[in-house]
Design an enzyme around this catalytic site. Structure first.
Site, PDB file in Angstrom:
ATOM      1  N   CYS A   1       6.052   4.206   9.027  1.00  0.00           N
ATOM      2  CA  CYS A   1       5.923   3.580   7.943  1.00  0.00           C
ATOM      3  C   CYS A   1       6.951   3.211   6.939  1.00  0.00           C
ATOM      4  O   CYS A   1       7.881   4.059   6.960  1.00  0.00           O
ATOM      5  CB  CYS A   1       4.600   4.458   7.138  1.00  0.00           C
ATOM      6  SG  CYS A   1       3.143   3.528   6.268  1.00  0.00           S
TER       7      CYS A   1
ATOM      8  N   ASP B   1      -2.957  13.014   4.761  1.00  0.00           N
ATOM      9  CA  ASP B   1      -1.752  13.138   4.072  1.00  0.00           C
ATOM     10  C   ASP B   1      -1.600  14.282   3.211  1.00  0.00           C
ATOM     11  O   ASP B   1      -2.677  14.658   2.695  1.00  0.00           O
ATOM     12  CB  ASP B   1      -1.292  11.599   3.529  1.00  0.00           C
ATOM     13  CG  ASP B   1       0.083  11.678   2.839  1.00  0.00           C
ATOM     14  OD1 ASP B   1       1.030  12.715   3.212  1.00  0.00           O
ATOM     15  OD2 ASP B   1       0.330  10.707   2.220  1.00  0.00           O
TER      16      ASP B   1
HETATM   17  O1  LIG Z   1       5.474   5.532   1.415  1.00  0.00           O
HETATM   18  C1  LIG Z   1       4.811   4.878   0.246  1.00  0.00           C
HETATM   19  O2  LIG Z   1       5.877   4.560  -0.687  1.00  0.00           O
HETATM   20  C2  LIG Z   1       3.893   5.002  -0.128  1.00  0.00           C
HETATM   21  C3  LIG Z   1       3.228   4.668  -1.184  1.00  0.00           C
HETATM   22  C4  LIG Z   1       1.769   4.479  -1.475  1.00  0.00           C
HETATM   23  C5  LIG Z   1       0.961   4.907  -0.626  1.00  0.00           C
HETATM   24  C6  LIG Z   1       1.432   5.493   0.517  1.00  0.00           C
HETATM   25  C7  LIG Z   1       2.791   5.398   1.047  1.00  0.00           C
HETATM   26  N1  LIG Z   1       3.232   5.939   2.094  1.00  0.00           N
HETATM   27  C8  LIG Z   1       2.309   6.796   2.878  1.00  0.00           C
HETATM   28  O3  LIG Z   1       2.609   8.126   2.892  1.00  0.00           O
HETATM   29  C9  LIG Z   1       2.372   8.977   4.104  1.00  0.00           C
HETATM   30  C10 LIG Z   1       3.176  10.078   4.411  1.00  0.00           C
HETATM   31  O4  LIG Z   1       4.747   9.661   4.091  1.00  0.00           O
HETATM   32  P1  LIG Z   1       5.736  10.653   4.447  1.00  0.00           P
HETATM   33  O5  LIG Z   1       6.099  10.843   5.944  1.00  0.00           O
HETATM   34  O6  LIG Z   1       5.406  12.022   3.727  1.00  0.00           O
HETATM   35  O7  LIG Z   1       6.936  10.162   3.766  1.00  0.00           O
HETATM   36  C11 LIG Z   1       2.424   7.754   5.213  1.00  0.00           C
HETATM   37  O8  LIG Z   1       1.185   7.458   5.617  1.00  0.00           O
HETATM   38  C12 LIG Z   1       2.704   6.595   4.534  1.00  0.00           C
HETATM   39  O9  LIG Z   1       1.828   5.403   4.975  1.00  0.00           O
END
Ligand SMILES: O=C(O)c1ccccc1N[C@@H]1O[C@H](COP(=O)(O)O)[C@@H](O)[C@H]1O
Length: 210
Positions: A6, A130
């Site tokens: 992502c 998450d």
């Molecule tokens: O990544 C972003 O900036 C974000 C912004 C707003 C909503 C979701 C976002 N990201 C999502 O966060 C999770 C976990 O991320 P990480 O692996 O802990 O960095 C993932 O599902 C992204 O889609």
């Protein structure tokens, strides 16, 4: 198992990550995120990707009309609702954009919070768990308490997200049995700039998993 990477912002990186083995790519449609991309930027990337890779747009508390417009303009195949969207909103989204996968992200604060999952599972195609962060919606790099999820078996397929990295992925999957995993900051140089070496290492580690 599905593997979603992502926070894609660059077409070249998207193509490279798809060829390394990702089954889904995520595009952040939340304007306050440092990983934000517009519908036109998403389209420029999506048109260069194979048909069989899922293209998921990440939204937070956006109106359904706006989500629908961005899906139409960009060629997204799925929508991840990462804000405080209600089950009713998810139901409406599914009706408004019927041939698009609807994922609901739940930012889990405690074991009790997991109960929400069974309600949302009735209205969406896929759940995503998450970690909760008081100031940020996502992409925080914070992990969930995996032990808490050992007995988590919702009625819909689900992704594990939150602070996953090539270093901790095997430990996570030894405790938790999701249908997919989702990584963002754990495979980045800086927000929106993916580290292709880390992505390659992730897929090498996943191959060793029996
Ligand atoms: O990544 C972003 O900036 C974000 C912004 C707003 C909503 C979701 C976002 N990201 C999502 O966060 C999770 C976990 O991320 P990480 O692996 O802990 O960095 C993932 O599902 C992204 O889609």
């Amino acid at each position: 198992m599905r593997v979603k990477i992502c926070g894609i912002t660059q077409p070249k990186q998207a193509k490279a990550i798809a060829s390394l083995g990702a089954t889904a790519l995520g595009f952040i449609c939340v304007p306050t995120s440092p990983r934000y991309v517009t519908a036109m930027q998403i389209r420029a990337t999506v048109t260069q990707l194979p048909d069989d890779i899922d293209k998921i747009g990440v939204f937070a508390n956006a109106p359904i009309e706006e989500i629908s417009q961005i899906v139409n303009d960009s060629g997204l195949t799925g929508v991840q609702l990462h804000g405080d969207e209600t089950p009713e909103f998810c139901h409406q989204a599914r009706q408004k954009i019927p041939n698009v996968e609807i994922l609901k992200a739940l930012r889990i604060r405690s074991f009790d919070h997991l109960e929400q999952a069974s309600i949302y599972a009735q209205y969406v195609d896929t759940l995503l768990l998450d970690a909760y962060h008081p100031q940020q919606l996502g992409g925080t790099g914070q992990t969930l308490d995996w032990a808490m999820l050992e007995k988590f078996h919702p009625s819909s397929p689900w992704f594990l997200a939150g602070g996953l990295t090539p270093e901790n992925i095997l430990e996570a999957l030894s405790q938790v049995k999701p249908n997919g995993i989702d990584l963002s900051s754990g495979v980045e140089i800086q927000p929106g700039d993916k580290d292709l070496h880390k992505v390659a290492l992730l897929f090498e580690r996943l191959k060793t998993k029996v």
